[in-house]
Design a protein around this motif. Structure first.
Motif, PDB file in Angstrom:
ATOM      1  N   LEU A 281       0.831  -1.207   0.000  1.00 38.83           N
ATOM      2  CA  LEU A 281       0.000   0.000   0.000  1.00 38.83           C
ATOM      3  C   LEU A 281       0.865   1.256   0.000  1.00 38.83           C
ATOM      4  CD1 LEU A 281      -2.804  -0.939   2.582  1.00 38.83           C
ATOM      5  CD2 LEU A 281      -3.103  -0.607   0.123  1.00 38.83           C
ATOM      6  N   HIS A 282       1.890   1.252   0.809  1.00 43.45           N
ATOM      7  CA  HIS A 282       2.757   2.430   0.906  1.00 43.45           C
ATOM      8  C   HIS A 282       3.583   2.621  -0.359  1.00 43.45           C
ATOM      9  CE1 HIS A 282       2.653   2.046   5.579  1.00 43.45           C
ATOM     10  NE2 HIS A 282       1.569   2.636   5.103  1.00 43.45           N
ATOM     11  N   LEU A 283       4.176   1.546  -0.865  1.00 41.97           N
ATOM     12  CA  LEU A 283       5.049   1.673  -2.032  1.00 41.97           C
ATOM     13  C   LEU A 283       4.296   2.179  -3.252  1.00 41.97           C
ATOM     14  CD1 LEU A 283       8.030   1.086  -2.868  1.00 41.97           C
ATOM     15  CD2 LEU A 283       7.215  -1.094  -3.783  1.00 41.97           C
ATOM     16  N   THR A 284       3.050   1.786  -3.390  1.00 41.16           N
ATOM     17  CA  THR A 284       2.261   2.220  -4.544  1.00 41.16           C
ATOM     18  C   THR A 284       1.716   3.636  -4.391  1.00 41.16           C
ATOM     19  OG1 THR A 284       0.330   1.082  -3.602  1.00 41.16           O
ATOM     20  CG2 THR A 284       1.620  -0.103  -5.262  1.00 41.16           C
ATOM     21  N   GLY A 285       1.921   4.264  -3.249  1.00 42.32           N
ATOM     22  CA  GLY A 285       1.563   5.670  -3.149  1.00 42.32           C
ATOM     23  C   GLY A 285       0.566   6.028  -2.087  1.00 42.32           C
ATOM     24  N   VAL A 294      -5.263  -0.829  -8.882  1.00 40.76           N
ATOM     25  CA  VAL A 294      -4.966  -0.276 -10.208  1.00 40.76           C
ATOM     26  C   VAL A 294      -3.523  -0.576 -10.592  1.00 40.76           C
ATOM     27  CG1 VAL A 294      -4.793   1.851 -11.560  1.00 40.76           C
ATOM     28  CG2 VAL A 294      -6.722   1.514 -10.005  1.00 40.76           C
ATOM     29  N   TYR A 295      -2.603  -0.416  -9.639  1.00 40.67           N
ATOM     30  CA  TYR A 295      -1.208  -0.744  -9.908  1.00 40.67           C
ATOM     31  C   TYR A 295      -1.063  -2.219 -10.266  1.00 40.67           C
ATOM     32  CZ  TYR A 295       1.578   3.413  -8.803  1.00 40.67           C
ATOM     33  OH  TYR A 295       2.189   4.636  -8.859  1.00 40.67           O
ATOM     34  N   GLY A 296      -1.755  -3.078  -9.523  1.00 41.21           N
ATOM     35  CA  GLY A 296      -1.681  -4.509  -9.806  1.00 41.21           C
ATOM     36  C   GLY A 296      -2.202  -4.847 -11.188  1.00 41.21           C
ATOM     37  N   ILE A 384      -4.461  11.261  -9.528  1.00 41.68           N
ATOM     38  CA  ILE A 384      -5.336  11.825  -8.492  1.00 41.68           C
ATOM     39  C   ILE A 384      -5.241  11.009  -7.209  1.00 41.68           C
ATOM     40  CG2 ILE A 384      -7.752  12.199  -7.846  1.00 41.68           C
ATOM     41  CD1 ILE A 384      -8.283  13.012 -10.748  1.00 41.68           C
ATOM     42  N   LEU A 385      -5.309   9.680  -7.341  1.00 37.97           N
ATOM     43  CA  LEU A 385      -5.193   8.827  -6.156  1.00 37.97           C
ATOM     44  C   LEU A 385      -3.829   8.992  -5.496  1.00 37.97           C
ATOM     45  CD1 LEU A 385      -6.890   5.489  -7.333  1.00 37.97           C
ATOM     46  CD2 LEU A 385      -7.815   7.211  -5.773  1.00 37.97           C
ATOM     47  N   SER A 386      -2.791   9.107  -6.313  1.00 35.13           N
ATOM     48  CA  SER A 386      -1.440   9.273  -5.760  1.00 35.13           C
ATOM     49  C   SER A 386      -1.308  10.623  -5.055  1.00 35.13           C
ATOM     50  CB  SER A 386      -0.402   9.163  -6.884  1.00 35.13           C
ATOM     51  OG  SER A 386      -0.454   7.907  -7.513  1.00 35.13           O
ATOM     52  N   PHE A 387      -1.847  11.651  -5.662  1.00 30.90           N
ATOM     53  CA  PHE A 387      -1.793  12.990  -5.047  1.00 30.90           C
ATOM     54  C   PHE A 387      -2.541  13.005  -3.725  1.00 30.90           C
ATOM     55  CE2 PHE A 387      -3.071  17.409  -4.443  1.00 30.90           C
ATOM     56  CZ  PHE A 387      -1.866  18.069  -4.647  1.00 30.90           C
ATOM     57  N   ARG A 388      -3.650  12.285  -3.665  1.00 22.73           N
ATOM     58  CA  ARG A 388      -4.399  12.192  -2.411  1.00 22.73           C
ATOM     59  C   ARG A 388      -3.572  11.485  -1.336  1.00 22.73           C
ATOM     60  NH1 ARG A 388      -9.901   8.753  -1.964  1.00 22.73           N
ATOM     61  NH2 ARG A 388      -8.347   7.082  -1.832  1.00 22.73           N
TER      62      ARG A 388
END
Length: 532
Positions: A281-285, A294-296, A384-388
Protein backbone atom coordinates in the motif's frame (compact mmCIF):
# COMPACT_ATOMS: atom_id res chain seq x y z
CA UNK A 1 -1.66 23.56 -3.23
CA UNK A 2 -2.95 24.65 -6.59
CA UNK A 3 -3.45 22.12 -9.35
CA UNK A 4 -2.31 24.79 -11.80
CA UNK A 5 1.20 23.52 -11.14
CA UNK A 6 0.31 20.67 -13.46
CA UNK A 7 -1.41 22.83 -16.03
CA UNK A 8 -0.25 22.09 -19.58
CA UNK A 9 -2.20 22.04 -22.83
CA UNK A 10 -4.52 19.00 -22.89
CA UNK A 11 -3.70 18.27 -26.52
CA UNK A 12 -0.01 18.11 -25.60
CA UNK A 13 -0.70 15.48 -22.96
CA UNK A 14 -2.75 13.45 -25.43
CA UNK A 15 0.05 13.60 -28.00
CA UNK A 16 2.64 12.40 -25.50
CA UNK A 17 0.52 9.60 -24.04
CA UNK A 18 -0.63 8.50 -27.47
CA UNK A 19 3.01 8.29 -28.57
CA UNK A 20 2.64 10.67 -31.50
CA UNK A 21 4.79 13.50 -30.17
CA UNK A 22 8.34 13.57 -31.51
CA UNK A 23 7.65 10.52 -33.59
CA UNK A 24 7.45 8.10 -30.65
CA UNK A 25 5.33 5.19 -31.69
CA UNK A 26 4.70 2.02 -29.78
CA UNK A 27 8.02 0.25 -29.27
CA UNK A 28 6.70 -2.52 -27.06
CA UNK A 29 6.78 -5.30 -29.63
CA UNK A 30 8.09 -8.56 -28.25
CA UNK A 31 9.57 -10.30 -31.28
CA UNK A 32 11.36 -7.58 -33.13
CA UNK A 33 14.84 -8.71 -34.23
CA UNK A 34 16.10 -5.14 -34.47
CA UNK A 35 18.73 -4.45 -31.78
CA UNK A 36 18.10 -1.64 -29.38
CA UNK A 37 19.45 1.80 -30.12
CA UNK A 38 19.11 4.93 -28.00
CA UNK A 39 16.35 7.37 -28.87
CA UNK A 40 16.94 10.65 -30.55
CA UNK A 41 16.93 13.83 -28.50
CA UNK A 42 13.63 14.64 -26.82
CA UNK A 43 11.38 17.23 -28.37
CA UNK A 44 10.92 20.69 -26.82
CA UNK A 45 7.39 19.66 -25.85
CA UNK A 46 8.63 16.63 -23.91
CA UNK A 47 11.34 18.66 -22.20
CA UNK A 48 8.78 21.30 -21.24
CA UNK A 49 6.52 18.66 -19.72
CA UNK A 50 9.48 17.15 -17.90
CA UNK A 51 10.34 20.58 -16.47
CA UNK A 52 6.74 20.97 -15.24
CA UNK A 53 6.81 17.50 -13.66
CA UNK A 54 10.17 18.18 -11.99
CA UNK A 55 8.91 21.53 -10.71
CA UNK A 56 5.82 19.86 -9.26
CA UNK A 57 8.03 17.25 -7.59
CA UNK A 58 10.09 20.04 -6.02
CA UNK A 59 6.99 21.81 -4.69
CA UNK A 60 5.60 18.62 -3.17
CA UNK A 61 8.91 17.84 -1.46
CA UNK A 62 9.68 21.31 -0.12
CA UNK A 63 6.09 21.75 1.09
CA UNK A 64 5.89 21.45 4.92
CA UNK A 65 9.51 20.29 4.98
CA UNK A 66 10.08 21.40 8.58
CA UNK A 67 6.53 20.85 9.84
CA UNK A 68 7.32 17.56 11.58
CA UNK A 69 9.86 16.95 14.29
CA UNK A 70 13.06 15.05 13.63
CA UNK A 71 12.56 11.44 14.60
CA UNK A 72 15.20 9.26 16.25
CA UNK A 73 17.12 8.28 13.08
CA UNK A 74 17.29 11.84 11.75
CA UNK A 75 18.83 13.05 15.00
CA UNK A 76 21.43 10.29 14.76
CA UNK A 77 22.26 11.34 11.17
CA UNK A 78 23.05 14.90 12.21
CA UNK A 79 25.01 13.82 15.28
CA UNK A 80 27.23 11.51 13.21
CA UNK A 81 27.77 14.19 10.55
CA UNK A 82 28.86 16.69 13.23
CA UNK A 83 31.59 14.47 14.70
CA UNK A 84 35.26 15.25 14.17
CA UNK A 85 37.05 13.02 11.67
CA UNK A 86 38.51 10.65 14.26
CA UNK A 87 35.17 9.96 15.93
CA UNK A 88 33.40 9.96 12.57
CA UNK A 89 35.63 7.15 11.31
CA UNK A 90 35.32 5.20 14.57
CA UNK A 91 31.52 5.27 14.70
CA UNK A 92 31.28 4.22 11.05
CA UNK A 93 33.53 1.24 11.66
CA UNK A 94 32.00 0.30 15.00
CA UNK A 95 28.31 0.55 14.08
CA UNK A 96 27.09 2.98 11.41
CA UNK A 97 28.96 2.09 8.19
CA UNK A 98 25.60 1.78 6.46
CA UNK A 99 24.70 5.13 4.85
CA UNK A 100 28.32 6.30 5.25
CA UNK A 101 28.21 8.19 1.94
CA UNK A 102 25.18 10.16 3.11
CA UNK A 103 26.82 11.01 6.43
CA UNK A 104 29.88 12.26 4.56
CA UNK A 105 27.82 14.49 2.27
CA UNK A 106 25.75 15.74 5.21
CA UNK A 107 28.95 16.58 7.08
CA UNK A 108 29.86 19.13 4.40
CA UNK A 109 26.24 20.24 3.90
CA UNK A 110 26.02 21.28 7.56
CA UNK A 111 28.74 23.89 6.99
CA UNK A 112 26.12 26.03 5.24
CA UNK A 113 23.20 25.67 7.67
CA UNK A 114 21.78 23.61 10.49
CA UNK A 115 18.01 24.08 10.66
CA UNK A 116 15.54 21.23 10.16
CA UNK A 117 14.56 22.66 6.77
CA UNK A 118 18.14 22.98 5.59
CA UNK A 119 19.25 19.55 6.84
CA UNK A 120 16.34 17.83 5.10
CA UNK A 121 16.74 19.85 1.92
CA UNK A 122 19.80 17.75 1.00
CA UNK A 123 17.54 14.71 0.65
CA UNK A 124 15.04 16.80 -1.30
CA UNK A 125 17.68 17.73 -3.88
CA UNK A 126 18.55 14.07 -4.42
CA UNK A 127 14.85 13.28 -4.82
CA UNK A 128 14.22 16.06 -7.34
CA UNK A 129 17.19 14.88 -9.41
CA UNK A 130 15.65 11.39 -9.54
CA UNK A 131 12.69 12.64 -11.60
CA UNK A 132 14.63 13.50 -14.80
CA UNK A 133 16.82 10.43 -14.29
CA UNK A 134 13.86 8.05 -14.30
CA UNK A 135 12.72 9.84 -17.46
CA UNK A 136 16.10 9.14 -19.08
CA UNK A 137 15.96 5.54 -17.95
CA UNK A 138 12.45 5.14 -19.37
CA UNK A 139 13.57 6.67 -22.67
CA UNK A 140 16.55 4.35 -22.94
CA UNK A 141 14.76 1.20 -21.87
CA UNK A 142 11.37 1.75 -23.55
CA UNK A 143 10.39 5.13 -25.00
CA UNK A 144 10.01 8.77 -24.02
CA UNK A 145 6.31 8.64 -23.16
CA UNK A 146 7.05 5.81 -20.72
CA UNK A 147 9.79 7.98 -19.22
CA UNK A 148 7.50 11.00 -18.86
CA UNK A 149 4.65 9.08 -17.27
CA UNK A 150 7.01 7.27 -14.89
CA UNK A 151 8.50 10.63 -13.91
CA UNK A 152 5.02 11.96 -13.19
CA UNK A 153 4.16 8.93 -11.05
CA UNK A 154 7.41 9.30 -9.11
CA UNK A 155 6.77 13.01 -8.60
CA UNK A 156 3.48 12.40 -6.75
CA UNK A 157 4.33 9.10 -5.04
CA UNK A 158 3.76 9.55 -1.30
CA UNK A 159 6.37 6.98 -0.29
CA UNK A 160 9.05 8.79 -2.26
CA UNK A 161 7.86 12.17 -0.95
CA UNK A 162 8.11 10.95 2.65
CA UNK A 163 11.70 9.73 2.30
CA UNK A 164 12.58 12.82 0.28
CA UNK A 165 11.79 14.79 3.44
CA UNK A 166 13.81 12.51 5.71
CA UNK A 167 17.35 13.32 6.85
CA UNK A 168 18.49 9.83 5.90
CA UNK A 169 20.03 8.31 2.78
CA UNK A 170 16.92 6.87 1.11
CA UNK A 171 16.45 9.51 -1.60
CA UNK A 172 20.19 9.35 -2.36
CA UNK A 173 19.87 5.58 -2.60
CA UNK A 174 17.04 5.86 -5.17
CA UNK A 175 18.97 8.37 -7.26
CA UNK A 176 22.15 6.28 -7.35
CA UNK A 177 20.25 3.08 -8.11
CA UNK A 178 18.54 4.81 -11.02
CA UNK A 179 21.89 5.99 -12.37
CA UNK A 180 23.42 2.55 -11.80
CA UNK A 181 20.64 0.94 -13.81
CA UNK A 182 20.94 3.53 -16.57
CA UNK A 183 24.66 2.90 -17.01
CA UNK A 184 24.16 -0.84 -16.64
CA UNK A 185 21.81 -0.75 -19.64
CA UNK A 186 24.32 1.34 -21.56
CA UNK A 187 27.02 -1.21 -20.75
CA UNK A 188 24.79 -3.99 -22.04
CA UNK A 189 24.18 -2.09 -25.27
CA UNK A 190 27.72 -0.71 -25.64
CA UNK A 191 30.30 -2.04 -23.14
CA UNK A 192 32.73 0.82 -23.72
CA UNK A 193 34.89 2.42 -21.06
CA UNK A 194 32.80 5.61 -21.04
CA UNK A 195 29.83 3.51 -19.84
CA UNK A 196 31.59 0.92 -17.71
CA UNK A 197 33.56 3.32 -15.53
CA UNK A 198 30.51 5.36 -14.42
CA UNK A 199 28.60 2.13 -13.86
CA UNK A 200 31.27 0.75 -11.52
CA UNK A 201 31.70 3.99 -9.58
CA UNK A 202 27.99 4.78 -9.23
CA UNK A 203 27.10 1.23 -8.22
CA UNK A 204 29.78 1.27 -5.52
CA UNK A 205 28.53 4.65 -4.27
CA UNK A 206 24.98 3.28 -4.15
CA UNK A 207 26.15 0.51 -1.82
CA UNK A 208 27.93 3.03 0.39
CA UNK A 209 24.71 5.04 0.47
CA UNK A 210 22.73 1.99 1.66
CA UNK A 211 23.97 -1.58 1.90
CA UNK A 212 20.76 -3.04 0.46
CA UNK A 213 21.60 -1.35 -2.86
CA UNK A 214 23.94 -4.29 -3.35
CA UNK A 215 20.87 -6.41 -4.04
CA UNK A 216 20.24 -4.32 -7.15
CA UNK A 217 23.74 -5.10 -8.43
CA UNK A 218 23.07 -8.80 -7.87
CA UNK A 219 19.71 -8.44 -9.63
CA UNK A 220 21.49 -6.88 -12.61
CA UNK A 221 23.87 -9.86 -12.67
CA UNK A 222 20.88 -12.23 -12.65
CA UNK A 223 19.05 -10.33 -15.38
CA UNK A 224 21.90 -10.19 -17.87
CA UNK A 225 21.98 -13.99 -18.04
CA UNK A 226 18.55 -13.84 -19.73
CA UNK A 227 19.67 -11.66 -22.66
CA UNK A 228 20.17 -13.36 -26.02
CA UNK A 229 22.43 -12.49 -28.97
CA UNK A 230 26.13 -12.23 -29.81
CA UNK A 231 26.33 -8.69 -28.50
CA UNK A 232 24.76 -9.91 -25.26
CA UNK A 233 27.49 -12.51 -24.79
CA UNK A 234 30.16 -9.82 -25.08
CA UNK A 235 28.23 -7.57 -22.73
CA UNK A 236 27.94 -10.35 -20.14
CA UNK A 237 31.68 -10.86 -20.16
CA UNK A 238 32.46 -7.15 -19.81
CA UNK A 239 29.84 -6.48 -17.16
CA UNK A 240 30.98 -9.43 -15.06
CA UNK A 241 34.45 -7.89 -15.06
CA UNK A 242 32.85 -4.69 -13.80
CA UNK A 243 31.27 -6.54 -10.88
CA UNK A 244 34.70 -7.63 -9.75
CA UNK A 245 35.74 -3.98 -9.63
CA UNK A 246 32.57 -3.10 -7.72
CA UNK A 247 33.34 -5.86 -5.20
CA UNK A 248 36.85 -4.47 -4.78
CA UNK A 249 35.59 -0.91 -4.21
CA UNK A 250 33.07 -2.03 -1.60
CA UNK A 251 35.44 -4.44 0.16
CA UNK A 252 35.31 -2.28 3.34
CA UNK A 253 31.55 -2.79 3.35
CA UNK A 254 32.01 -6.53 2.96
CA UNK A 255 34.52 -6.53 5.84
CA UNK A 256 32.11 -4.55 8.02
CA UNK A 257 29.24 -6.96 7.34
CA UNK A 258 31.45 -9.98 8.03
CA UNK A 259 32.73 -8.58 11.34
CA UNK A 260 29.44 -7.15 12.67
CA UNK A 261 26.99 -9.63 11.15
CA UNK A 262 23.32 -8.72 11.55
CA UNK A 263 23.86 -7.09 14.95
CA UNK A 264 22.77 -3.60 13.79
CA UNK A 265 19.48 -5.18 12.60
CA UNK A 266 18.68 -7.14 15.74
CA UNK A 267 15.64 -4.90 16.31
CA UNK A 268 13.99 -6.07 13.05
CA UNK A 269 10.95 -8.34 13.42
CA UNK A 270 10.00 -11.18 11.09
CA UNK A 271 7.44 -9.85 8.56
CA UNK A 272 3.97 -11.30 8.24
CA UNK A 273 1.39 -11.19 5.47
CA UNK A 274 -0.11 -8.02 6.95
CA UNK A 275 3.28 -6.31 6.92
CA UNK A 276 3.73 -7.11 3.23
CA UNK A 277 0.23 -5.83 2.45
CA UNK A 278 0.93 -2.56 4.25
CA UNK A 279 4.27 -2.23 2.46
CA UNK A 280 2.53 -2.70 -0.90
CA UNK A 281 0.00 0.00 0.00
CA UNK A 282 2.76 2.43 0.91
CA UNK A 283 5.05 1.67 -2.03
CA UNK A 284 2.26 2.22 -4.54
CA UNK A 285 1.56 5.67 -3.15
CA UNK A 286 -0.62 5.44 -0.05
CA UNK A 287 -3.72 6.02 -2.16
CA UNK A 288 -5.88 3.30 -0.53
CA UNK A 289 -6.40 -0.32 -1.69
CA UNK A 290 -7.99 1.06 -4.85
CA UNK A 291 -4.67 2.51 -6.02
CA UNK A 292 -2.93 -0.76 -5.17
CA UNK A 293 -5.52 -2.63 -7.25
CA UNK A 294 -4.97 -0.28 -10.21
CA UNK A 295 -1.21 -0.74 -9.91
CA UNK A 296 -1.68 -4.51 -9.81
CA UNK A 297 -3.89 -4.48 -12.89
CA UNK A 298 -1.41 -2.29 -14.81
CA UNK A 299 1.46 -4.53 -13.68
CA UNK A 300 -0.30 -7.61 -15.08
CA UNK A 301 -1.23 -5.76 -18.28
CA UNK A 302 2.44 -4.87 -18.83
CA UNK A 303 3.60 -8.49 -18.55
CA UNK A 304 0.68 -10.47 -19.99
CA UNK A 305 1.75 -10.10 -23.65
CA UNK A 306 5.11 -11.64 -22.70
CA UNK A 307 3.61 -14.77 -21.18
CA UNK A 308 4.37 -16.89 -24.22
CA UNK A 309 8.12 -16.24 -23.74
CA UNK A 310 8.20 -17.47 -20.15
CA UNK A 311 9.83 -20.83 -21.02
CA UNK A 312 12.65 -19.27 -23.03
CA UNK A 313 15.86 -18.98 -21.05
CA UNK A 314 17.29 -16.17 -23.17
CA UNK A 315 15.25 -13.60 -25.01
CA UNK A 316 15.92 -10.58 -27.25
CA UNK A 317 16.14 -7.05 -25.88
CA UNK A 318 12.47 -6.28 -26.53
CA UNK A 319 11.46 -8.97 -24.03
CA UNK A 320 14.54 -8.86 -21.81
CA UNK A 321 13.97 -5.26 -20.74
CA UNK A 322 10.80 -6.38 -18.93
CA UNK A 323 12.69 -9.24 -17.29
CA UNK A 324 15.29 -6.73 -16.16
CA UNK A 325 12.61 -4.60 -14.49
CA UNK A 326 11.13 -7.71 -12.87
CA UNK A 327 14.53 -8.70 -11.49
CA UNK A 328 15.02 -5.17 -10.14
CA UNK A 329 11.60 -5.19 -8.47
CA UNK A 330 11.28 -8.74 -7.19
CA UNK A 331 14.74 -10.21 -6.63
CA UNK A 332 15.74 -7.95 -3.69
CA UNK A 333 12.38 -8.50 -2.00
CA UNK A 334 12.24 -12.27 -2.49
CA UNK A 335 15.87 -12.74 -1.49
CA UNK A 336 15.43 -10.78 1.74
CA UNK A 337 12.12 -12.43 2.62
CA UNK A 338 13.72 -15.84 2.16
CA UNK A 339 16.64 -14.93 4.42
CA UNK A 340 14.17 -13.52 6.94
CA UNK A 341 12.91 -17.05 7.56
CA UNK A 342 16.23 -17.57 9.37
CA UNK A 343 17.11 -14.03 10.51
CA UNK A 344 14.63 -11.12 10.12
CA UNK A 345 16.11 -8.54 7.72
CA UNK A 346 13.05 -7.02 6.06
CA UNK A 347 12.70 -3.28 6.72
CA UNK A 348 10.21 -1.79 4.21
CA UNK A 349 11.98 1.53 3.67
CA UNK A 350 15.21 -0.27 2.70
CA UNK A 351 13.45 -1.36 -0.51
CA UNK A 352 12.39 2.05 -1.76
CA UNK A 353 15.04 1.58 -4.48
CA UNK A 354 12.65 -0.97 -6.08
CA UNK A 355 10.06 1.79 -6.63
CA UNK A 356 11.39 2.99 -10.05
CA UNK A 357 11.11 -0.53 -11.50
CA UNK A 358 7.51 -0.77 -10.27
CA UNK A 359 6.62 2.62 -11.75
CA UNK A 360 8.12 1.77 -15.14
CA UNK A 361 6.22 -1.53 -15.30
CA UNK A 362 2.97 0.11 -14.20
CA UNK A 363 3.47 2.81 -16.83
CA UNK A 364 3.90 0.12 -19.48
CA UNK A 365 0.59 -1.38 -18.38
CA UNK A 366 -1.21 1.95 -18.50
CA UNK A 367 0.05 2.62 -22.04
CA UNK A 368 -1.11 -0.79 -23.30
CA UNK A 369 -4.31 0.93 -24.33
CA UNK A 370 -4.10 1.68 -28.03
CA UNK A 371 -6.20 4.81 -27.74
CA UNK A 372 -5.26 7.90 -25.78
CA UNK A 373 -8.94 8.40 -24.96
CA UNK A 374 -8.56 5.41 -22.60
CA UNK A 375 -4.95 5.90 -21.50
CA UNK A 376 -5.27 9.54 -20.45
CA UNK A 377 -8.25 9.01 -18.09
CA UNK A 378 -6.50 5.99 -16.56
CA UNK A 379 -3.35 8.04 -15.99
CA UNK A 380 -5.28 10.98 -14.54
CA UNK A 381 -7.13 8.61 -12.20
CA UNK A 382 -3.83 7.15 -10.93
CA UNK A 383 -2.32 10.63 -10.48
CA UNK A 384 -5.34 11.82 -8.49
CA UNK A 385 -5.19 8.83 -6.16
CA UNK A 386 -1.44 9.27 -5.76
CA UNK A 387 -1.79 12.99 -5.05
CA UNK A 388 -4.40 12.19 -2.41
CA UNK A 389 -1.97 9.76 -0.80
CA UNK A 390 0.69 12.47 -0.68
CA UNK A 391 -1.76 14.93 0.88
CA UNK A 392 -2.55 12.34 3.57
CA UNK A 393 1.18 11.85 4.24
CA UNK A 394 1.51 15.51 5.25
CA UNK A 395 -0.98 14.75 8.04
CA UNK A 396 0.33 11.33 9.06
CA UNK A 397 3.56 9.44 8.34
CA UNK A 398 3.30 6.19 6.42
CA UNK A 399 5.65 3.68 8.07
CA UNK A 400 7.60 5.84 10.50
CA UNK A 401 6.75 5.86 14.19
CA UNK A 402 7.79 9.48 14.61
CA UNK A 403 8.93 10.33 18.11
CA UNK A 404 8.51 14.05 18.88
CA UNK A 405 12.00 15.06 19.96
CA UNK A 406 11.27 18.71 19.24
CA UNK A 407 8.54 18.92 21.88
CA UNK A 408 10.40 16.66 24.32
CA UNK A 409 13.57 18.76 24.11
CA UNK A 410 11.65 22.00 24.54
CA UNK A 411 10.04 20.56 27.66
CA UNK A 412 13.40 19.44 29.08
CA UNK A 413 15.03 22.83 28.50
CA UNK A 414 12.05 24.86 29.64
CA UNK A 415 11.77 23.00 32.96
CA UNK A 416 15.48 22.55 33.65
CA UNK A 417 16.80 23.75 37.01
CA UNK A 418 20.42 24.15 38.14
CA UNK A 419 21.95 20.81 39.04
CA UNK A 420 19.43 18.65 37.16
CA UNK A 421 20.72 15.34 35.81
CA UNK A 422 19.60 13.78 32.53
CA UNK A 423 19.82 10.14 31.47
CA UNK A 424 18.81 8.48 28.20
CA UNK A 425 17.53 4.93 28.25
CA UNK A 426 18.93 4.45 24.70
CA UNK A 427 22.34 6.11 24.37
CA UNK A 428 21.64 7.33 20.83
CA UNK A 429 18.48 8.98 22.14
CA UNK A 430 20.79 11.77 23.22
CA UNK A 431 21.47 12.64 19.58
CA UNK A 432 18.11 14.19 18.56
CA UNK A 433 18.03 15.95 21.94
CA UNK A 434 21.43 17.51 21.24
CA UNK A 435 20.26 18.65 17.81
CA UNK A 436 17.25 20.51 19.21
CA UNK A 437 19.29 21.84 22.11
CA UNK A 438 21.63 23.47 19.57
CA UNK A 439 18.80 24.79 17.39
CA UNK A 440 15.98 25.65 19.77
CA UNK A 441 17.90 27.18 22.67
CA UNK A 442 21.68 26.97 22.24
CA UNK A 443 22.39 29.45 25.04
CA UNK A 444 19.88 28.13 27.58
CA UNK A 445 20.74 26.34 30.79
CA UNK A 446 20.46 22.62 30.29
CA UNK A 447 20.50 19.53 32.52
CA UNK A 448 23.79 17.73 33.06
CA UNK A 449 23.85 14.63 30.87
CA UNK A 450 25.10 11.72 32.96
CA UNK A 451 24.36 8.90 30.56
CA UNK A 452 25.74 8.56 27.95
CA UNK A 453 28.67 10.88 28.56
CA UNK A 454 32.37 10.75 27.75
CA UNK A 455 33.30 14.41 27.81
CA UNK A 456 32.13 17.90 26.98
CA UNK A 457 31.66 16.97 23.30
CA UNK A 458 30.05 13.93 21.73
CA UNK A 459 32.37 11.07 20.83
CA UNK A 460 31.76 7.77 19.10
CA UNK A 461 31.51 6.12 22.54
CA UNK A 462 28.36 8.13 23.28
CA UNK A 463 26.61 6.19 20.51
CA UNK A 464 27.60 2.74 21.76
CA UNK A 465 28.38 3.21 25.47
CA UNK A 466 28.12 0.19 27.72
CA UNK A 467 26.31 1.06 30.97
CA UNK A 468 28.31 1.68 34.13
CA UNK A 469 25.69 1.64 36.86
CA UNK A 470 28.29 1.81 39.64
CA UNK A 471 29.47 5.19 38.33
CA UNK A 472 25.89 6.40 37.92
CA UNK A 473 25.07 5.36 41.48
CA UNK A 474 28.01 7.44 42.68
CA UNK A 475 27.06 10.55 40.66
CA UNK A 476 23.29 10.67 41.22
CA UNK A 477 23.39 11.90 44.88
CA UNK A 478 25.14 15.06 43.62
CA UNK A 479 21.98 16.10 41.78
CA UNK A 480 18.71 17.13 43.47
CA UNK A 481 16.64 16.00 40.49
CA UNK A 482 17.09 13.62 37.57
CA UNK A 483 15.14 12.94 34.42
CA UNK A 484 15.12 9.65 32.54
CA UNK A 485 14.19 9.76 28.84
CA UNK A 486 12.65 6.54 27.56
CA UNK A 487 12.21 5.75 23.88
CA UNK A 488 11.48 2.38 22.29
CA UNK A 489 11.50 1.04 25.83
CA UNK A 490 9.20 -1.92 25.26
CA UNK A 491 9.92 -5.45 24.11
CA UNK A 492 7.95 -7.15 21.34
CA UNK A 493 5.68 -8.55 24.06
CA UNK A 494 4.83 -5.02 25.23
CA UNK A 495 6.85 -5.22 28.46
CA UNK A 496 9.53 -2.71 29.57
CA UNK A 497 12.93 -3.79 28.33
CA UNK A 498 15.72 -4.80 30.68
CA UNK A 499 17.70 -1.54 30.46
CA UNK A 500 14.60 0.58 31.19
CA UNK A 501 13.91 -1.50 34.29
CA UNK A 502 17.54 -1.24 35.45
CA UNK A 503 17.66 2.55 35.13
CA UNK A 504 14.22 2.97 36.72
CA UNK A 505 15.31 0.88 39.69
CA UNK A 506 18.57 2.77 40.01
CA UNK A 507 16.82 6.14 40.01
CA UNK A 508 14.04 4.90 42.23
CA UNK A 509 16.59 3.97 44.90
CA UNK A 510 18.15 7.44 44.77
CA UNK A 511 14.96 9.51 44.53
CA UNK A 512 11.75 8.71 46.44
CA UNK A 513 9.32 10.52 44.12
CA UNK A 514 8.79 10.66 40.38
CA UNK A 515 6.47 12.19 37.81
CA UNK A 516 5.85 11.09 34.20
CA UNK A 517 5.40 13.27 31.11
CA UNK A 518 4.51 11.67 27.76
CA UNK A 519 5.26 12.79 24.22
CA UNK A 520 4.71 10.86 20.97
CA UNK A 521 7.16 7.94 21.17
CA UNK A 522 8.92 9.35 24.27
CA UNK A 523 8.38 9.14 28.02
CA UNK A 524 10.17 11.47 30.45
CA UNK A 525 10.33 10.44 34.10
CA UNK A 526 11.24 13.14 36.62
CA UNK A 527 12.82 11.86 39.87
CA UNK A 528 13.24 14.17 42.86
CA UNK A 529 14.33 13.99 46.48
CA UNK A 530 11.87 16.56 47.78
CA UNK A 531 8.58 18.13 46.66
CA UNK A 532 8.01 18.31 42.93
Amino acid sequence: MRLSLFAVPWTSIVKIVDGTAAGNGDQNTTDSPVPHSPQAASSPLELSLLAVITGAAAVLRFHSLAAKSFWFDEGVSVAIARLDWYNFARILWRREANMSLYYLLLHYWLHFGGSEFFVRSLSVLFAIASVPVIYLLGCYLLDSRIGLIAAALLAVNAYHVQYSQDARSYSLMVLLCLLSSLYFLRCVHEPARRNRLPYVVISALAIYAQFFSGLLVVAQWVSVSFLDGEQAAQARSKVRDDWRWIALLVSPVIAFVVTTGTGPLRWVQRPGVKDLWVFALHLTGNGSPLLLFVYGAAFIAALLPLWHTRRRRRVPWEVWRYRFLLCWLLFPLLCTLTLSLVKPLFVPRYFIFCLPALLLLVTCGITRFRRASLTVPALVFVLILSFRGTADYYKQDLDIQRDDWRAATQYLLRHAQPGDALLFHVPMGRMPYEFYHSVVAPASAAPNVLYPRHGDRLTFLDFVEKPNDVELERLLPQHPRARLVLTNAETQAGMPDARALELSKLLGNAYPRFEQHDFPGIEILLYTKGNL
